[in-house]
Design a protein around this motif. Structure first.
Motif, PDB file in Angstrom:
ATOM      1  N   GLU A 116       0.936  -1.174  -0.046  1.00 30.48           N
ATOM      2  CA  GLU A 116      -0.047   0.091   0.021  1.00 30.48           C
ATOM      3  C   GLU A 116       0.788   1.128   0.105  1.00 30.48           C
ATOM      4  OE1 GLU A 116      -2.472  -0.269   3.427  1.00 30.48           O
ATOM      5  OE2 GLU A 116      -3.529  -1.980   2.573  1.00 30.48           O
ATOM      6  N   LEU A 117       0.483   2.145  -0.866  1.00 33.61           N
ATOM      7  CA  LEU A 117       1.378   3.470  -0.865  1.00 33.61           C
ATOM      8  C   LEU A 117       0.465   4.713  -0.510  1.00 33.61           C
ATOM      9  CD1 LEU A 117       2.097   1.538  -3.478  1.00 33.61           C
ATOM     10  CD2 LEU A 117       3.687   3.352  -3.904  1.00 33.61           C
ATOM     11  N   ASP A 118       1.012   5.536   0.252  1.00 31.62           N
ATOM     12  CA  ASP A 118       0.515   6.858   0.477  1.00 31.62           C
ATOM     13  C   ASP A 118       1.445   7.960  -0.070  1.00 31.62           C
ATOM     14  OD1 ASP A 118      -1.500   5.750   2.196  1.00 31.62           O
ATOM     15  OD2 ASP A 118      -0.171   5.796   3.827  1.00 31.62           O
ATOM     16  N   ILE A 119       0.885   8.722  -0.889  1.00 30.61           N
ATOM     17  CA  ILE A 119       1.840   9.516  -1.599  1.00 30.61           C
ATOM     18  C   ILE A 119       1.324  10.855  -1.590  1.00 30.61           C
ATOM     19  CG2 ILE A 119       2.731   9.916  -4.041  1.00 30.61           C
ATOM     20  CD1 ILE A 119       2.323   6.990  -4.472  1.00 30.61           C
ATOM     21  N   GLU A 120       2.055  12.013  -1.575  1.00 30.74           N
ATOM     22  CA  GLU A 120       1.738  13.280  -1.581  1.00 30.74           C
ATOM     23  C   GLU A 120       2.564  13.890  -2.582  1.00 30.74           C
ATOM     24  OE1 GLU A 120       2.358  15.255   2.417  1.00 30.74           O
ATOM     25  OE2 GLU A 120       1.257  13.662   3.384  1.00 30.74           O
ATOM     26  N   LEU A 121       2.206  14.694  -3.697  1.00 33.85           N
ATOM     27  CA  LEU A 121       2.805  15.328  -4.914  1.00 33.85           C
ATOM     28  C   LEU A 121       2.569  16.790  -4.474  1.00 33.85           C
ATOM     29  CD1 LEU A 121       0.887  13.064  -7.417  1.00 33.85           C
ATOM     30  CD2 LEU A 121       3.323  12.849  -6.805  1.00 33.85           C
ATOM     31  N   SER A 122       3.615  17.597  -4.874  1.00 33.67           N
ATOM     32  CA  SER A 122       3.494  19.017  -4.602  1.00 33.67           C
ATOM     33  C   SER A 122       3.911  19.543  -6.048  1.00 33.67           C
ATOM     34  CB  SER A 122       4.298  19.396  -3.610  1.00 33.67           C
ATOM     35  OG  SER A 122       4.137  20.982  -3.596  1.00 33.67           O
ATOM     36  N   TYR A 123       2.955  20.418  -6.692  1.00 35.10           N
ATOM     37  CA  TYR A 123       3.510  21.448  -7.889  1.00 35.10           C
ATOM     38  C   TYR A 123       2.633  22.517  -7.776  1.00 35.10           C
ATOM     39  CZ  TYR A 123      -1.092  19.811  -9.434  1.00 35.10           C
ATOM     40  OH  TYR A 123      -2.412  19.668  -9.710  1.00 35.10           O
ATOM     41  N   LYS A 124       3.397  23.230  -8.733  1.00 41.10           N
ATOM     42  CA  LYS A 124       2.754  24.567  -8.903  1.00 41.10           C
ATOM     43  C   LYS A 124       2.135  24.889 -10.213  1.00 41.10           C
ATOM     44  CE  LYS A 124       3.846  29.427  -8.089  1.00 41.10           C
ATOM     45  NZ  LYS A 124       4.949  30.538  -7.950  1.00 41.10           N
ATOM     46  N   THR A 125       1.026  25.464 -10.393  1.00 42.76           N
ATOM     47  CA  THR A 125       0.494  25.925 -11.641  1.00 42.76           C
ATOM     48  C   THR A 125       0.598  27.313 -12.066  1.00 42.76           C
ATOM     49  OG1 THR A 125      -1.729  26.263 -10.586  1.00 42.76           O
ATOM     50  CG2 THR A 125      -1.378  24.230 -11.538  1.00 42.76           C
ATOM     51  N   GLY A 126       0.411  27.616 -13.296  1.00 39.94           N
ATOM     52  CA  GLY A 126       0.362  29.219 -13.345  1.00 39.94           C
ATOM     53  C   GLY A 126       1.321  29.254 -14.397  1.00 39.94           C
ATOM     54  N   GLY A 127       1.667  30.742 -14.894  1.00 40.16           N
ATOM     55  CA  GLY A 127       2.361  31.138 -15.877  1.00 40.16           C
ATOM     56  C   GLY A 127       1.833  31.462 -17.043  1.00 40.16           C
ATOM     57  N   ARG A 128       2.429  32.200 -18.056  1.00 39.72           N
ATOM     58  CA  ARG A 128       1.702  32.816 -19.252  1.00 39.72           C
ATOM     59  C   ARG A 128       1.263  31.217 -19.975  1.00 39.72           C
ATOM     60  NH1 ARG A 128       2.753  37.746 -19.999  1.00 39.72           N
ATOM     61  NH2 ARG A 128       4.624  38.604 -19.465  1.00 39.72           N
ATOM     62  N   GLY A 129       0.168  31.632 -20.479  1.00 43.28           N
ATOM     63  CA  GLY A 129      -0.507  30.728 -21.516  1.00 43.28           C
ATOM     64  C   GLY A 129      -1.472  29.877 -20.687  1.00 43.28           C
ATOM     65  N   MET A 130      -1.638  29.786 -19.299  1.00 41.96           N
ATOM     66  CA  MET A 130      -2.526  28.849 -18.633  1.00 41.96           C
ATOM     67  C   MET A 130      -3.699  29.735 -18.416  1.00 41.96           C
ATOM     68  SD  MET A 130      -0.935  26.197 -17.611  1.00 41.96           S
ATOM     69  CE  MET A 130       0.739  25.531 -17.484  1.00 41.96           C
ATOM     70  N   HIS A 131      -4.934  28.844 -18.497  1.00 41.07           N
ATOM     71  CA  HIS A 131      -6.044  29.295 -18.217  1.00 41.07           C
ATOM     72  C   HIS A 131      -6.904  28.743 -17.229  1.00 41.07           C
ATOM     73  CE1 HIS A 131      -5.723  31.517 -22.098  1.00 41.07           C
ATOM     74  NE2 HIS A 131      -5.247  30.280 -22.416  1.00 41.07           N
ATOM     75  N   ALA A 132      -7.872  29.226 -16.703  1.00 43.12           N
ATOM     76  CA  ALA A 132      -8.568  28.729 -15.346  1.00 43.12           C
ATOM     77  C   ALA A 132      -9.169  27.311 -15.972  1.00 43.12           C
ATOM     78  CB  ALA A 132      -9.540  29.692 -14.926  1.00 43.12           C
ATOM     79  N   ASP A 133      -9.282  26.172 -15.284  1.00 40.86           N
ATOM     80  CA  ASP A 133      -9.967  25.109 -15.474  1.00 40.86           C
ATOM     81  C   ASP A 133      -9.253  24.345 -16.759  1.00 40.86           C
ATOM     82  OD1 ASP A 133     -11.689  24.716 -13.442  1.00 40.86           O
ATOM     83  OD2 ASP A 133     -13.476  25.617 -14.896  1.00 40.86           O
ATOM     84  N   ASP A 134      -7.882  24.545 -16.832  1.00 46.66           N
ATOM     85  CA  ASP A 134      -7.182  23.949 -17.956  1.00 46.66           C
ATOM     86  C   ASP A 134      -6.504  22.536 -17.297  1.00 46.66           C
ATOM     87  OD1 ASP A 134      -5.489  23.179 -19.960  1.00 46.66           O
ATOM     88  OD2 ASP A 134      -4.375  24.950 -19.917  1.00 46.66           O
ATOM     89  N   ALA A 135      -7.243  21.717 -17.867  1.00 43.06           N
ATOM     90  CA  ALA A 135      -6.806  20.334 -17.210  1.00 43.06           C
ATOM     91  C   ALA A 135      -5.267  19.913 -17.601  1.00 43.06           C
ATOM     92  CB  ALA A 135      -7.683  18.937 -17.897  1.00 43.06           C
ATOM     93  N   ALA A 136      -4.974  20.449 -18.634  1.00 44.18           N
ATOM     94  CA  ALA A 136      -3.227  20.362 -18.650  1.00 44.18           C
ATOM     95  C   ALA A 136      -2.497  20.809 -17.977  1.00 44.18           C
ATOM     96  CB  ALA A 136      -2.969  20.783 -20.299  1.00 44.18           C
ATOM     97  N   SER A 137      -3.062  21.638 -16.984  1.00 45.57           N
ATOM     98  CA  SER A 137      -2.088  22.348 -16.218  1.00 45.57           C
ATOM     99  C   SER A 137      -2.146  21.677 -14.498  1.00 45.57           C
ATOM    100  CB  SER A 137      -2.516  24.078 -15.779  1.00 45.57           C
ATOM    101  OG  SER A 137      -3.840  24.048 -15.293  1.00 45.57           O
ATOM    102  N   VAL A 138      -2.742  20.732 -14.522  1.00 40.82           N
ATOM    103  CA  VAL A 138      -2.647  19.980 -13.398  1.00 40.82           C
ATOM    104  C   VAL A 138      -2.475  18.467 -13.486  1.00 40.82           C
ATOM    105  CG1 VAL A 138      -4.503  21.540 -12.573  1.00 40.82           C
ATOM    106  CG2 VAL A 138      -5.281  19.236 -13.497  1.00 40.82           C
ATOM    107  N   ILE A 139      -1.954  17.784 -12.546  1.00 39.02           N
ATOM    108  CA  ILE A 139      -1.654  16.455 -12.438  1.00 39.02           C
ATOM    109  C   ILE A 139      -2.860  15.666 -12.361  1.00 39.02           C
ATOM    110  CG2 ILE A 139      -0.403  14.620 -11.171  1.00 39.02           C
ATOM    111  CD1 ILE A 139       1.869  16.235 -10.684  1.00 39.02           C
ATOM    112  N   ASP A 140      -3.268  14.821 -13.174  1.00 38.81           N
ATOM    113  CA  ASP A 140      -4.366  14.039 -13.263  1.00 38.81           C
ATOM    114  C   ASP A 140      -4.087  12.895 -12.239  1.00 38.81           C
ATOM    115  OD1 ASP A 140      -6.320  11.851 -13.585  1.00 38.81           O
ATOM    116  OD2 ASP A 140      -6.219  12.155 -15.971  1.00 38.81           O
ATOM    117  N   TYR A 141      -4.902  12.908 -10.962  1.00 34.45           N
ATOM    118  CA  TYR A 141      -4.368  11.824 -10.084  1.00 34.45           C
ATOM    119  C   TYR A 141      -4.931  10.479 -10.421  1.00 34.45           C
ATOM    120  CZ  TYR A 141      -9.203  13.574  -8.622  1.00 34.45           C
ATOM    121  OH  TYR A 141     -10.487  13.959  -8.634  1.00 34.45           O
TER     122      TYR A 141
END
Length: 147
Positions: free
Chosen positions: A39-64
């Motif tokens: 069994e794995l417990d995993i925490e992932l941390s990342y930052k979104t944003g920057g030029r060209g990013m739009h709200a609700d852009d699925a490509a700007s997040v990690i798909d869990y």
């Protein structure tokens, strides 16, 4: 009102708790015979944003969901690993390779009910992208299997 959270440079954490997979791991001869549950417990941390990013852009997040599939497939398909510590390092390396936006990861791997009077035993460790690039990439991998 327009949602600007994703595009504004927010630090996100994804947590995966109790991801179950079958894999080949362990020092003892009995553990070499067949895959066992981990069994794995995993925490992932990342930052979104920057030029060209739009709200609700699925490509700007990690798909869990995709993340869990990648890790599970990797664990199920890999050859035997002797140490949980090595397996945790391999999961971290896989995560950094497959998810370029990932900045930090904490991986805990547990073997459930392998010892009397315990619910589970395991190891945990954390890595940053810097530690991955300078330390984990420098070590020869026990396995060259990629999900």
């Amino acid at each position: 009102m327009k949602n600007e959270n994703i595009a504004s440079g927010v630090r996100w954490q994804i947590f995966v708790e109790g991801l179950s997979a079958m894999t080949r791991v362990g020092l003892y001869p009995l553990e070499h015979e067949k895959p066992q549950a981990v069994e794995l417990d995993i925490e992932l941390s990342y930052k979104t944003g920057g030029r060209g990013m739009h709200a609700d852009d699925a490509a700007s997040v990690i798909d869990y969901d995709h993340y869990c599939t990648v890790v599970s497939s990797f664990l199920q398909g890999k050859p035997h690993t002797r140490l949980l510590e090595t397996l945790a390092s391999e999961v971290a390396s896989l995560s950094f390779r497959e998810f370029a936006m990932l900045d930090e990861i904490r991986v805990a791997i547990h073997k459930p009910k392998i010892r009397p009077n315990t619910a589970r035993l395991g190891v945990a460790s954390s890595w940053t992208r810097w530690s991955y690039e300078t330390l984990l990439l420098q070590q020869p991998a026990e396995s060259s299997v990629v999900a």
